[in-house]
Motif scaffolding. Structure first.
Motif, PDB file in Angstrom:
ATOM      1  N   ASP B  38      -9.328 -38.224  13.276  1.00  0.00           N
ATOM      2  CA  ASP B  38      -9.585 -39.139  14.394  1.00  0.00           C
ATOM      3  C   ASP B  38      -8.652 -40.339  14.352  1.00  0.00           C
ATOM      4  O   ASP B  38      -7.598 -40.356  14.987  1.00  0.00           O
ATOM      5  CB  ASP B  38     -11.060 -39.566  14.356  1.00  0.00           C
ATOM      6  CG  ASP B  38     -11.510 -40.291  15.600  1.00  0.00           C
ATOM      7  OD1 ASP B  38     -10.670 -40.910  16.254  1.00  0.00           O
ATOM      8  OD2 ASP B  38     -12.704 -40.253  15.931  1.00  0.00           O
ATOM      9  N   LYS B  46     -14.093 -39.925   9.265  1.00  0.00           N
ATOM     10  CA  LYS B  46     -14.554 -38.599   9.688  1.00  0.00           C
ATOM     11  C   LYS B  46     -13.793 -37.463   8.994  1.00  0.00           C
ATOM     12  O   LYS B  46     -13.917 -36.310   9.380  1.00  0.00           O
ATOM     13  CB  LYS B  46     -14.446 -38.487  11.203  1.00  0.00           C
ATOM     14  CG  LYS B  46     -15.456 -39.381  11.905  1.00  0.00           C
ATOM     15  CD  LYS B  46     -15.221 -39.457  13.385  1.00  0.00           C
ATOM     16  CE  LYS B  46     -16.018 -40.604  13.976  1.00  0.00           C
ATOM     17  NZ  LYS B  46     -15.542 -40.991  15.288  1.00  0.00           N
ATOM     18  N   CYS B  98     -24.628 -39.634  14.881  1.00  0.00           N
ATOM     19  CA  CYS B  98     -24.161 -38.746  15.952  1.00  0.00           C
ATOM     20  C   CYS B  98     -23.501 -37.505  15.332  1.00  0.00           C
ATOM     21  O   CYS B  98     -23.145 -37.510  14.151  1.00  0.00           O
ATOM     22  CB  CYS B  98     -23.192 -39.474  16.871  1.00  0.00           C
ATOM     23  SG  CYS B  98     -21.590 -39.804  16.151  1.00  0.00           S
ATOM     24  N   PRO B  99     -23.339 -36.439  16.110  1.00  0.00           N
ATOM     25  CA  PRO B  99     -22.794 -35.203  15.522  1.00  0.00           C
ATOM     26  C   PRO B  99     -21.378 -35.377  14.986  1.00  0.00           C
ATOM     27  O   PRO B  99     -20.909 -34.556  14.221  1.00  0.00           O
ATOM     28  CB  PRO B  99     -22.820 -34.213  16.685  1.00  0.00           C
ATOM     29  CG  PRO B  99     -23.221 -34.944  17.892  1.00  0.00           C
ATOM     30  CD  PRO B  99     -23.714 -36.295  17.511  1.00  0.00           C
ATOM     31  N   PHE B 100     -20.701 -36.450  15.380  1.00  0.00           N
ATOM     32  CA  PHE B 100     -19.296 -36.607  14.991  1.00  0.00           C
ATOM     33  C   PHE B 100     -19.129 -37.299  13.638  1.00  0.00           C
ATOM     34  O   PHE B 100     -18.101 -37.152  13.003  1.00  0.00           O
ATOM     35  CB  PHE B 100     -18.539 -37.367  16.085  1.00  0.00           C
ATOM     36  CG  PHE B 100     -18.719 -36.702  17.415  1.00  0.00           C
ATOM     37  CD1 PHE B 100     -17.965 -35.598  17.747  1.00  0.00           C
ATOM     38  CD2 PHE B 100     -19.679 -37.138  18.295  1.00  0.00           C
ATOM     39  CE1 PHE B 100     -18.171 -34.946  18.934  1.00  0.00           C
ATOM     40  CE2 PHE B 100     -19.892 -36.490  19.490  1.00  0.00           C
ATOM     41  CZ  PHE B 100     -19.136 -35.396  19.827  1.00  0.00           C
ATOM     42  N   SER B 132     -16.829 -45.621   9.761  1.00  0.00           N
ATOM     43  CA  SER B 132     -17.028 -46.600  10.844  1.00  0.00           C
ATOM     44  C   SER B 132     -17.339 -45.867  12.137  1.00  0.00           C
ATOM     45  O   SER B 132     -16.445 -45.389  12.813  1.00  0.00           O
ATOM     46  CB  SER B 132     -15.767 -47.432  11.052  1.00  0.00           C
ATOM     47  OG  SER B 132     -15.541 -48.232   9.948  1.00  0.00           O
ATOM     48  N   CYS B 133     -18.601 -45.740  12.433  1.00  0.00           N
ATOM     49  CA  CYS B 133     -19.003 -45.128  13.707  1.00  0.00           C
ATOM     50  C   CYS B 133     -20.172 -45.955  14.220  1.00  0.00           C
ATOM     51  O   CYS B 133     -21.124 -46.201  13.480  1.00  0.00           O
ATOM     52  CB  CYS B 133     -19.414 -43.679  13.514  1.00  0.00           C
ATOM     53  SG  CYS B 133     -19.904 -42.888  15.056  1.00  0.00           S
ATOM     54  N   PRO B 134     -20.106 -46.430  15.470  1.00  0.00           N
ATOM     55  CA  PRO B 134     -21.133 -47.353  15.933  1.00  0.00           C
ATOM     56  C   PRO B 134     -22.431 -46.686  16.376  1.00  0.00           C
ATOM     57  O   PRO B 134     -23.251 -47.319  17.030  1.00  0.00           O
ATOM     58  CB  PRO B 134     -20.446 -48.022  17.129  1.00  0.00           C
ATOM     59  CG  PRO B 134     -19.505 -46.993  17.653  1.00  0.00           C
ATOM     60  CD  PRO B 134     -19.090 -46.157  16.489  1.00  0.00           C
ATOM     61  N   CYS B 135     -22.627 -45.403  15.994  1.00  0.00           N
ATOM     62  CA  CYS B 135     -23.745 -44.675  16.597  1.00  0.00           C
ATOM     63  C   CYS B 135     -25.112 -45.059  16.038  1.00  0.00           C
ATOM     64  O   CYS B 135     -26.113 -44.931  16.712  1.00  0.00           O
ATOM     65  CB  CYS B 135     -23.532 -43.185  16.435  1.00  0.00           C
ATOM     66  SG  CYS B 135     -23.564 -42.667  14.722  1.00  0.00           S
TER      67      CYS B 135
END
Lengths: 675, 161
Positions: B38, B46, B98-100, B132-135
């Motif tokens: 990503d 990720k 989230c799935p990601f 770092s994912c804002p989910c």
């Protein structure tokens, strides 16, 4: 399957684009605008929005065509090697002083005798408040997969609005809607970044698939997504207020400018939502609003978090804080003086049927955040040390806001949500809705609601996949607007089945849908503001900020929220959603302002500035969450209230009013140096 | 060039082009879809893998540097009881990434708990900063890690943490 890479315009603006491609290797091909029917994807938008640009290039990076082939890396190289020529034109980047040709949408409203009220005012204050461009930072970059099965087109795409995607594809590719199946794929937090832009990518994949006869996949890299897809619009809100000797508002003259970049089919909605929220929660006897969506030759810009309301609340709340400064009064005092009360309204709309609970929220918020004491002590520190030489610089501010109960205003398709539920003989419930693309937490909440009403087990409730519910039209799934409407419709269908259960035998079905707005309730016919408030959820937010003495970086220390949102169905889900949104809203305040001329992937990475260890304390309190009655939306509340509170706390800490967000450490240091 | 590497317990001879990153090679050659190239700057997390037992961002590792190493991806650890503990903790605390980023967050927590069976808040924050994912709700995530540690220790040592 073929992979596709996008050929992009290197020009900001131009006419009659020509794409030159050298002989392609075997198995590779190119698709350009001339290979497609000349239908616009969004014909209602001024000049339309094409699948691929050719006659008119509107921004640098706009898609001109695709290179298809079996290897994605080679497709990227071939697309980058394509030569683009056009009759280049001077780009229109200026938008605060705009020409009439740049106006994509204009909305105006006036109530009361403005000039008379300004004459009666003892104090006039005029300020302009500016918001930057922000990326949505959604979890996965844009993409679409499309293939044909005989005469049926299948499209897999992460979209917040599958129903609209299908309708647009039908119009642009001259296909019957019945021959298109949209499979919405999983999404992370989109923050409204996937309302309409995925339609363009999906249409490109579908057209390429039709021409090549093979499945086609487009998947943007993160850099491509960051540089070329839609972001939150830039805005400038000018507020001129007149107030009496106590600080009571008498007149508001407001101009809202929203820069929507090259195009945005939802411009009317964006403008209307901003205009509706611009008076905030305050009462004023004379108001004039002029609101514009302005086009410029940059990437498409639009909604984020609360579809325009963020810009409005930021401006009005910041203005009220400035007004308090002018009167040398406590901001809370000035706000309390002007809050709408029972029977009052703005714009001559019917008076509020009940008192807004803001007084109570205001009181509780002051109590939990220790706001009066902290505000007073930071003011004292500032007076004692005006140049902030002693090190710790802090500020605290509170703001009030709401999320309306209404979903969208203008376009009837945006408001057409529907639900069909069937309870079979084995007491299993099947819920059909196009909106079943929400998160698992949302579906769990809906299951809980249905199970409670029908006294059945939650495990016996399932949702039909959205691709099998095309007969049920639906608006978009935004932060919590769509989900709140669906929540009400599920309650309605389940209650209807429950009523019939004692008279009729199973299986039983019930349908419910939102009513499309009446013809007279177009934006021009609606009173902005007050008439939406009876069904709103209310929120007060306090933010405490410290400024790093060395770097100037603003560090949020704590956030307090007091919320009145009716019945809370799942406390855990509500808190989790609000805390995640709070962090996103705080990140907006300190993110890089996206500059289309110089942005790079480093800017994207720099936006991950709130690390887990820097998290502020987040305190959330609900007022009477167990009461009977309807549940209301809460997802937008952090976006509506936090930027304004953050900005005002920063203003107190600095002793200066920067009149813009976001603010980075370097800019703050320059401001302090300049002072 | 051909890279000899052991991936998820299986010796492989993987094709790689000059300039390829480890994440590109693993996705392209072995279709390991838990990995996502990503941000390509080691920030989003990720693409986390274990390389000779150390957790690394595979987007920051040139493919040739993986020569003669042992790589473990989420696909290999997914059935591990430790991962089941983490998934159970997500479920109980209603913290659903989230799935990601789900597999990446599980990898980061898995690594933390294998190094520090009873992590403090600082350790948890440091581990979660790898992705770092804002989910997700950050407090929910911290609670989930604490609960996962509890479940793991209870299962392993038959006692409360």
């Amino acid at each position: 399957m073929l992979f596709a890479s996008t050929i992009r315009s290197p020009f900001h603006r131009g006419r009659n684009a020509k794409v030159g491609i050298d002989a392609l290797p075997k198995g590779y091909s190119a698709i350009l605008a001339e290979d497609l029917p000349r239908h616009s994807l969004f014909p209602s938008f001024k000049d339309g929005i094409p699948i691929f640009a050719s006659e008119q290039i509107s921004y640098r990076g706009e898609a001109l065509g695709l290179i298809l082939g079996p290897d994605p890396g080679s497709c990227d190289e071939l697309a980058a090697a394509a030569r683009v020529e056009c009759e280049e034109e001077e780009p229109e980047q200026e938008w605060e002083s705009f020409s009439s040709s740049q106006i994509a949408y204009h909305y105006s409203a006036e109530y009361g005798d403005l000039e008379k009220m300004f004459v009666a005012s003892s104090t006039e204050l005029k300020e302009v408040y500016r918001n930057g461009i922000f990326d949505h930072h959604y979890s996965e970059p844009m993409g679409a997969l499309s293939f044909w099965d005989k005469e049926t087109l299948s499209v897999h795409c992460a979209t917040q609005w599958p129903d609209d995607l299908r309708r647009r594809l039908s119009g642009a590719l001259s296909l019957s809607e019945a021959d298109i199946v949209v499979h919405p794929t999983e999404m992370g937090r989109t923050l409204d970044g996937r309302l309409w832009y995925p339609t363009i990518v999906a249409a490109q994949a579908a057209a390429a698939s039709k021409i090549s006869g093979k499945p086609v996949r487009i998947l943007y890299t993160r850099e491509e997504d960051f540089l070329h897809t839609t972001k939150q619009a830039r805005s400038a809100v000018s507020i001129r207020s007149g107030s009496d000797d106590q600080g009571r508002l008498l007149a508001l003259d407001i101009v809202i400018l929203i820069n929507i970049g090259a195009y945005n089919p939802l411009a009317p909605e964006l403008v209307y939502q901003a205009a509706s929220a611009i008076t905030g929660i305050y009462s004023c006897p004379a108001i004039r609003i002029e609101a514009y969506a302005i086009r410029s030759n940059t990437i498409p810009l639009g909604a984020m978090g609360s579809v325009g309301a963020t810009h409005a609340f930021f401006a009005i709340e910041a203005h009220m804080n400035n007004l308090a400064q002018r009167y040398s009064k406590h901001p809370a005092e000035i706000k309390a003086l002007n809050i709408l009360k029972k029977g009052q309204s703005t714009f001559g709309a019917p008076g509020l049927s009940a008192d807004i609970p803001l007084d109570r929220i205001h009181r509780e918020l002051q109590l939990v955040s220790d706001y009066p004491r902290k505000y007073a002590s930071y003011e004292l520190v500032k007076k004692r040390d005006p140049g902030c030489r002693e090190g710790i610089v802090r500020g605290i501010a509170l703001t009030l806001g709401y999320q309306t109960g209404r979903s969208f205003s203008e376009q009837s398709t945006m408001n057409s949500y529907s639900v069909e539920a069937t309870l079979d003989r084995e007491l299993k419930l099947l819920i059909k809705t196009q909106a079943a693309i929400g998160s698992e937490a949302l579906k769990t909440m809906w299951r809980k609601t249905a199970a409670e009403i029908l006294s059945i087990q939650e495990e016996h409730i399932r949702f039909l996949l959205p691709e099998n519910t095309h007969s049920l039209p639906s608006g978009p799934m935004t932060l919590s607007r769509g989900s709140t409407v669906i929540q009400h419709l599920i309650e309605k269908t389940c209650r209807s089945i429950q009523k019939k259960r004692f008279r009729e035998s199973l299986p039983l079905s019930a349908k419910a849908r939102t009513r499309a707005p009446k013809a007279s309730s177009s934006p021009e016919g609606l009173y902005p503001g007050a008439q939406l408030l009876d069904s709103a959820s209310w929120c007060g937010t306090a933010v405490e900020v410290e400024i790093d003495a060395l770097t100037g970086r603003p560090i949020p220390l704590a956030v307090w929220m007091v919320i009145d949102a009716g019945r809370i169905i799942s406390m855990q889900t509500a808190l989790a959603s609000l805390r995640a949104s709070t962090l996103s809203a705080l990140a907006l305040c300190t993110a890089n302002d996206f500059d289309p001329a110089s942005a790079g992937i480093d800017d994207y990475l720099a936006d991950f500035n709130l690390r887990m260890r820097d998290l502020p304390d987040i305190h959330i309190r609900f007022i009477d969450p167990d009461r009977n009655g309807a549940a209301k939306g809460i997802g937008e509340l952090p976006f509506v209230t936090i930027p304004a509170a953050f900005y005002s706390a920063l203003t107190q800490a600095l002793g200066l009013d920067p009149r813009q967000l976001p603010l980075k450490g370097g800019e703050i240091l320059r401001l302090l140096e300049g002072s | 060039m051909i890279i000899d590497v052991t991936v998820n317990g299986v010796p492989r001879h993987l094709k790689s082009r000059s300039g390829d990153r480890l994440v590109d090679m693993l996705r392209k050659e072995l279709k390991l879809l838990s990995l996502s190239p990503d941000c390509l700057q080691g920030r989003c997390g990720k693409c986390l893998v274990f390389m000779d037992g150390r957790i690394v961002h595979s987007c920051l590792v040139p493919a040739f540097k993986a020569r003669a190493t042992t790589i473990l991806t989420f696909e290999a650890i997914a059935k591990n009881p430790e991962v089941k503990d983490i998934e159970k903790a997500f479920q109980i605390t209603q913290t659903q990434p989230c799935p990601f980023c789900r597999s990446a967050k599980i990898m980061a927590i898995f690594d933390l708990l294998s190094r520090i069976p009873l992590p403090g808040e600082e350790d948890i924050l440091e581990a979660l900063d790898m992705v770092s994912c804002p989910c997700s709700d950050p407090l929910g995530l911290i609670q989930a890690v604490k609960l996962a540690a509890e479940l793991r220790n209870k299962r392993k040592f038959s006692r409360e943490a």
